[in-house]
Design an enzyme around this catalytic site. Sequence first.
Site, PDB file in Angstrom:
ATOM      1  N   GLY D 148      54.998  77.343  10.032  1.00 28.12           N
ATOM      2  CA  GLY D 148      54.412  77.389   8.813  1.00 28.12           C
ATOM      3  C   GLY D 148      55.401  78.206   7.685  1.00 28.12           C
ATOM      4  O   GLY D 148      55.795  79.292   8.295  1.00 28.12           O
ATOM      5  N   CYS D 149      55.686  77.982   6.514  1.00 31.27           N
ATOM      6  CA  CYS D 149      56.374  78.589   5.797  1.00 31.27           C
ATOM      7  C   CYS D 149      55.925  80.102   5.599  1.00 31.27           C
ATOM      8  O   CYS D 149      56.414  81.163   5.372  1.00 31.27           O
ATOM      9  CB  CYS D 149      56.860  77.985   4.545  1.00 31.27           C
ATOM     10  SG  CYS D 149      55.277  77.292   3.665  1.00 31.27           S
ATOM     11  N   ASN D 150      54.354  80.081   5.406  1.00 26.74           N
ATOM     12  CA  ASN D 150      53.840  81.166   5.038  1.00 26.74           C
ATOM     13  C   ASN D 150      53.779  82.045   6.431  1.00 26.74           C
ATOM     14  O   ASN D 150      53.866  83.439   6.593  1.00 26.74           O
ATOM     15  CB  ASN D 150      52.268  80.950   4.782  1.00 26.74           C
ATOM     16  CG  ASN D 150      52.088  80.356   3.342  1.00 26.74           C
ATOM     17  OD1 ASN D 150      52.989  80.726   2.655  1.00 26.74           O
ATOM     18  ND2 ASN D 150      51.298  79.521   3.115  1.00 26.74           N
ATOM     19  N   ALA D 153      57.044  83.797   6.760  1.00 27.77           N
ATOM     20  CA  ALA D 153      57.156  85.153   5.796  1.00 27.77           C
ATOM     21  C   ALA D 153      56.264  86.436   6.408  1.00 27.77           C
ATOM     22  O   ALA D 153      56.909  87.468   6.483  1.00 27.77           O
ATOM     23  CB  ALA D 153      56.877  84.788   4.553  1.00 27.77           C
TER      24      ALA D 153
END
Lengths: 342, 342, 342, 342
Positions: D148-150, D153
């Site tokens: 997932g992109c979150n 991060a």
Amino acid sequence: MTAKVAILGASGYTGAELVRLIATHGQMEIAALTADRKAGSTMGEVFPHLRHLDLPRLARIEDVDFAGLDLVFCALPHATSQQVIAGLPRGVKVVDLSADFRLRDPADYERWYGKPHAAPELQKEAVYGLTEFYRESIRPARLVAGTGCNAAAGQYALRPLIAAGVIDVDDIILDLKCAVSGAGRSLKENLLHAELSEGYHAYSAGGTHRHLGEFDQEFSALAGREVRVRFTPHLMPANRGILATAYVTGAAQAVHDTLSQAYAGERFLEVLPIGELPSTRHVRGSNFCHIGVVGDRLPGRAMVVAALDNLTKGSSGQALQNANLMLDIPEHTGLMLAPCFP
Amino acid sequence: MTAKVAILGASGYTGAELVRLIATHGQMEIAALTADRKAGSTMGEVFPHLRHLDLPRLARIEDVDFAGLDLVFCALPHATSQQVIAGLPRGVKVVDLSADFRLRDPADYERWYGKPHAAPELQKEAVYGLTEFYRESIRPARLVAGTGCNAAAGQYALRPLIAAGVIDVDDIILDLKCAVSGAGRSLKENLLHAELSEGYHAYSAGGTHRHLGEFDQEFSALAGREVRVRFTPHLMPANRGILATAYVTGAAQAVHDTLSQAYAGERFLEVLPIGELPSTRHVRGSNFCHIGVVGDRLPGRAMVVAALDNLTKGSSGQALQNANLMLDIPEHTGLMLAPCFP
Amino acid sequence: MTAKVAILGASGYTGAELVRLIATHGQMEIAALTADRKAGSTMGEVFPHLRHLDLPRLARIEDVDFAGLDLVFCALPHATSQQVIAGLPRGVKVVDLSADFRLRDPADYERWYGKPHAAPELQKEAVYGLTEFYRESIRPARLVAGTGCNAAAGQYALRPLIAAGVIDVDDIILDLKCAVSGAGRSLKENLLHAELSEGYHAYSAGGTHRHLGEFDQEFSALAGREVRVRFTPHLMPANRGILATAYVTGAAQAVHDTLSQAYAGERFLEVLPIGELPSTRHVRGSNFCHIGVVGDRLPGRAMVVAALDNLTKGSSGQALQNANLMLDIPEHTGLMLAPCFP
Amino acid sequence: MTAKVAILGASGYTGAELVRLIATHGQMEIAALTADRKAGSTMGEVFPHLRHLDLPRLARIEDVDFAGLDLVFCALPHATSQQVIAGLPRGVKVVDLSADFRLRDPADYERWYGKPHAAPELQKEAVYGLTEFYRESIRPARLVAGTGCNAAAGQYALRPLIAAGVIDVDDIILDLKCAVSGAGRSLKENLLHAELSEGYHAYSAGGTHRHLGEFDQEFSALAGREVRVRFTPHLMPANRGILATAYVTGAAQAVHDTLSQAYAGERFLEVLPIGELPSTRHVRGSNFCHIGVVGDRLPGRAMVVAALDNLTKGSSGQALQNANLMLDIPEHTGLMLAPCFP
């Protein structure tokens, strides 16, 4: 009755916002506007969105006749504010929008603002301007110190919780998202559209932002002992709005109940149903503050999110609300504008 | 006296804008709000920025009791509007914000909107709602048709010039820059933030935009012969605001004089000093229209630029201004909100 | 072979854009970067988005060793550029991004830029840098003058049409929509995010914008007689992108055919199918220019719309394209980056 | 050698981003593109910014010839992805960008995604795609699950700290600020420009966001016991960028040292000097992740802030980086584009 007021420092955003609000107030007349570098200009030249209003020309402070004025809004930079207010006639009431009289202890002022306070005697009579919590002191005050806009957002989220003891005061994190107008109309590279739009970043991190002075003062007073929150502001690609996300240790239901009860009679502070979250766009241009509470999946942890417009409820709207109290005008006068969405 | 009104189609942006404006009106009470798919919801659920207002719950049109209502604002999609208005009791006044009654000739309607007009009898009594030019007909009207938002901007720039004959009516170019809220709250890919922000493009170019029907009708009537302007809208990465740049053949001074005189008594139409140019951000959220005139280096050529807020002066503000006239309320009531800048 | 280049004025947006493009070029090495006020800083300090690159530290121009350099990009302010370039060794090639060498006649320079040209001898050897039209002169040139970004957009839309005589050269209107990075990184109030976002306005209207000097020079040369277009730029709330809407008198099909043929072999100039319109967001960050043609409902009238990125095809991309030609590197090297959308 | 790849689901933002990156890759050829509803269209019709590329027409998945393909990027919605990948020939490598194979335990998948996993056998061979931490497993893998992109991060900010034991794993707060392209190109009211711009709000708060499944899985594995972070995403008015603000209990210097050492050899992960803070705008359009560490005024408390582009390092850039590893192409190939600023 119409109150006569002056706005000192009318060429900045908070000055313009005061004019915008007073334009539909009905019981307040703007008798003087000042802006040192732009003295001689009309307000419409400096802020074309106000060109339809019949306003006095911008003047220098020394050219204002303060006799006959009921109240002065002082929207000057900090440090300057102290000097100007010290020179005003005693008979005129003052609402200061700068940081100069927010911290009760001049030593705190010196620590956060890097220079000694220039008017410690005046400080003694200044009342902290977070309306809903200092209403009775504001009403008779001669000098009211507007709060920081970030400080307002954080306090609306947290004060009742600290006072009621429903959260652990040693474990509070305030993650703020702030719009760019809070930085004023000053010429700084990082405020340019090309630098700011389409991105976001934290700034003044690690406990260095000056509004911490207010949090420390107020939260410690409420708790009866030293409280030190962790507070980090982030600059957003938008013009108006503060979103304060507070992470707390406490039961979500108790948090929600406490806030709901504390603000039950408050016209401008709206606690959303538990689980709902506010958005800055829904308070834009208004004096409202929306507050949401959500429990975390981790038991005993919750989140409080407060949204307000930094230029309105965070500064100029608050200033007008306080001025109304000081002038015995109904408190919400001129402040019922609905938010401007979309 | 307080007028009782209903807003049909309150879940769209023009409906919400009407509520925002009426909130500070003082002589108007919202007795009913409708939104078919969202019937049963509160307005605060659909538009959280209006949650502080005490409003009737959203209903279906068929559940509204029109008896006792003074006026209905109809903010429904075109085609739907015709049918609904045809079914309203004759005793209630109507301000329609759709395109359904703007074109006097039903054949024009069919040509621009692609289907026959469903209420040609009603069309006969409809008054075109560009307030400043139809004021005397609007006052006694039962049905007023709000103008297109682009059509309003273009007409404010050009009508007095065509009427006075100071420009060549065969050489008019209207290059419009329009904000996205003009497209409404509908789910279209090109209205997504990721698609729209940070860029701009022309659309409905080459004489295909429906608001040309209004330009043709109005400008031809003014000139006493057929007038066909060239009109191209461009979609902007912003929520509110139309900037109409009109390129005309005529002397700048005569253009400026003509507009200044025509709008001298108008509270909402402000002609800037010659050479100054308006900006949409300076009318944002307000009912004002700022108009600038600049002469070109080419002799006998000039540019007129008009800026207004498409949701306010371009639709809902205009609608309220017309409703005030129809209800014998002072025309500017509820419309003096200063623009929200920054 | 790797060419060694320097970028003078690397702390501005066009300087940074050159670095961004050269980073993936493969046949060019940045041997020196200058920025007078920021000399001593790293590029990563001035532009954190470039921090991953291994670049020379910013220096003052007088500290650069120009021996061994193949080419200098000069991204300095106009007027400064003339002086600096006059002092460079004759052996180094120069691509200037300023306005200083765009106008062949020094009298034109003085008229548009308000002061006498300081290097009229150099002007004689300067080649105008609109690559696709001056390719053969650029290849052997020592000094190439980059075009204005607005001037590039307008010329791509119009040059072939004027040359072919398919439009009336006495009736050309250029309505431009320009992003804010075109104004550079300078500290001006109107470039602040709070001032610029959410609105738009015309500026330098009426034939006063300096890029008109280029239009006059180039279009008149093409037509063989004086051509004077009407040109108005509008400032957009976006960082990159110029949309040039040209209103012309001519047949749309002939216009489209002429442009299609003229640009048939051009890698960066794309003529869309007739009736389709370009958007700045679809060329963002790239060296492409998209061009659309639409006929008006009025016979014999058409519209040409050109979209490009002001920092890339409008300045730094063009500069690199020209440098490639001058250095005998394939023209498109380093310039095939696809646009960054969304 | 050129690898032949297909992109399934090419009409979404991650699909388009893959095409953008592969366009300058040099060792990868796009042999097939699919998009069920838009099958038959060209990529330039669906994404005009890619119109200059010579690409296969969009097809339906069933019409793709997978023989001869080296690798498939699967950019389909979750749930769909499982079914499609299960039907691919065993000989083709797969990089999946959906959520379908991120969680090793199918029970976790069912809990977070609300339905049973449809391909639990495939799940067993899937490798979690956070490149820098799973590189050796990714290299030989047949199926890699993009994170997932979150989740990416947050993990870049925290993994080395949890692994090294320099922070208290029971007291981690992740406050994320996410751009709108992370939500894809789907038609939802809250993704409209008029709804999203100029404001911000928290969503999926209180421990309900699905990317928590990844945090739980990965952080617990690192710590050797259950770790549950508090994680709240906020939607930003911008198209690209995630800023992850992690509040941790630990010494800032140790935190900084640990991250610096962990990422010392990593080309795309840049740890800023202690006290400096990253901005999403400085990684926009690139595969870089910038990480900053600041100590709080409260001893033993620190903040880690990670910035990356959700479409690049957060999804499509990561996917390409993994594909390079799987295809024995140098890992950074096609990924060295400098960020696009401003």
